[in-house]
Design a protein around this motif. Sequence first.
Motif, mmCIF file in Angstrom:
data_model
loop_
_atom_site.group_PDB
_atom_site.id
_atom_site.type_symbol
_atom_site.label_atom_id
_atom_site.label_comp_id
_atom_site.label_asym_id
_atom_site.label_seq_id
_atom_site.Cartn_x
_atom_site.Cartn_y
_atom_site.Cartn_z
ATOM 1 N N THR A 17 52.293 -10.327 -13.118
ATOM 2 C CA THR A 17 53.885 -9.904 -12.893
ATOM 3 C C THR A 17 53.883 -9.722 -14.433
ATOM 4 O OG1 THR A 17 54.835 -11.267 -12.573
ATOM 5 C CG2 THR A 17 54.232 -9.820 -10.707
ATOM 6 N N GLY A 40 59.296 -6.635 -11.478
ATOM 7 C CA GLY A 40 60.036 -7.754 -9.966
ATOM 8 C C GLY A 40 62.101 -7.477 -10.627
ATOM 9 N N ASN A 178 58.269 -10.948 -1.492
ATOM 10 C CA ASN A 178 57.148 -9.882 -2.367
ATOM 11 C C ASN A 178 55.631 -9.995 -2.453
ATOM 12 O OD1 ASN A 178 56.594 -9.161 -5.383
ATOM 13 N ND2 ASN A 178 57.566 -11.022 -6.363
ATOM 14 N N ARG A 375 50.426 -3.287 -6.399
ATOM 15 C CA ARG A 375 52.382 -2.851 -6.266
ATOM 16 C C ARG A 375 53.392 -2.619 -7.081
ATOM 17 N NH1 ARG A 375 55.705 -8.530 -7.388
ATOM 18 N NH2 ARG A 375 56.272 -7.064 -9.351
HETATM 19 N N1 GLU Z 1 59.615 -12.446 -9.805
HETATM 20 C C1 GLU Z 1 59.141 -11.071 -10.205
HETATM 21 C C2 GLU Z 1 57.704 -10.146 -10.463
HETATM 22 O O1 GLU Z 1 57.489 -10.448 -9.249
HETATM 23 C C3 GLU Z 1 59.703 -11.322 -11.516
HETATM 24 C C4 GLU Z 1 58.463 -12.072 -12.503
HETATM 25 C C5 GLU Z 1 57.704 -13.208 -12.644
HETATM 26 O O2 GLU Z 1 58.671 -13.962 -12.251
HETATM 27 O O3 GLU Z 1 56.868 -13.340 -11.450
HETATM 28 O O4 GLU Z 1 57.700 -9.607 -10.628
#
Ligand code: GLU
Length: 400
Positions: A17, A40, A178, A375
């Motif tokens: 991500t 995210g 998520n 995603r």
């Molecule tokens: N949790 C968010 C995502 O899945 C932010 C990025 C991360 O911390 O991985 O995009």
Amino acid sequence: MNSILSDRILNMEESATLAMAKKARELKSQGIDIIGLSLGEPDFKTPKHIQEAAKAAIDEGKYFSYPPVAGYQDLREAIAKKLREENNISEAKAENIVVSTGAKHSIANTFMCLINEGDEVVIFSPYWVSYAEIIKLAGGVPVLIEGTLENNFKATAEQLEAALTDKTKAIIYSSPCNPTGSVFSQSELEAIAEVVKKRENLVVIADEIYELINFTGKNFSIASLPGMFERTITVNGFSKGYAMTGWRVGYICAPLAIAKAVEKIQGQFTSGGTGIAQRAALAGIAGDQQPSKDMADAYFKRRAIVLELLQEIPGIKTHIPEGAFYFFPDVTAFFGKSAHGHTVKDADDLCLYLLDIANVSLVTGAAFGAPNCVRLSYAASEEELVEAMKRIKKALGELA
Ligand code: GLU
Ligand code: PMP
């Protein structure tokens, strides 16, 4: 010369991500008009009253020293109260709460405290990218149980039971999830709890960081079920529901022995989380909840917009997410097709193709344990979402 780096870090995958977000930022800085739907991260500003609380804390001048390792007492008390009153976790007390530098840090602390070399952790898949890498870093072995598009990506209690071995130490899921946005119902969590309670020394890590972005109207915490408080580490934080990603505040609520262990490891690694950020978090949890509700309403509206546009794209298969701010469509219909000098073999290629041709960044489902999917984060403005969907539709339509 062999690498000076440890096997530990050489064996670790980069966060997909964050890697995609970095790539999109680099292209943007070259003047390319990228619409970033990979990270995210709420696109809202932290609510005003939370900002004001941080400013007041600076002016008070009382929060510049090392905070207590487990967090300020009043914040821990406010978190415990919220968990008792809103999540029905009646046993939650301040002593069960450890505040950390983001929920990611809470999860890392927890696995470091639970896992011995070779211990297994069952992950409900698709799963958030960092779980598996943190588990491996702690010496554990991730064991995936897979949900499918047909059952809204929710692996079942039966699958969990079949995956347990003598080495299973913990299970982990996020709900709302998520990357899929799926939400476990009370009855699904009851079934999972029944399986867990049959075993000694098995705990649940319930990642509830998206709890304020839940369109079902019903939040349910597994730790509220009879006999589950002693077996659950509830993870939560301020990043999503309060649009506070950069402030870095997360927490666990855990049985005392685990909370003490997490405090001990945090005492050696990072000490207590940033003082001013904790004062801001206190204003978030104890103050006006309307801004969080307004943000959730905005996500709900955007979900409808994106859903309609996604459904217009031939080849895209999607379920309707019930929370968080992600779509997780199946994109296998495009595998094996080509255009603009790209051949799309898999979801990774599709993301690169869309980045290059549509200038929209998504994340490959492979990073979340689902290589047939991508995603899409809809934590972006309605204008950006509409424009992104137009570009995606066009670019996908050119694949043949
Ligand atoms: N949790 C968010 C995502 O899945 C932010 C990025 C991360 O911390 O991985 O995009
Ligand atoms: N859990 C899940 C499921 C997430 O998506 C995230 C993303 N940020 C985290 C934990 C970590 O959140 P943070 O460290 O920002 O509190």
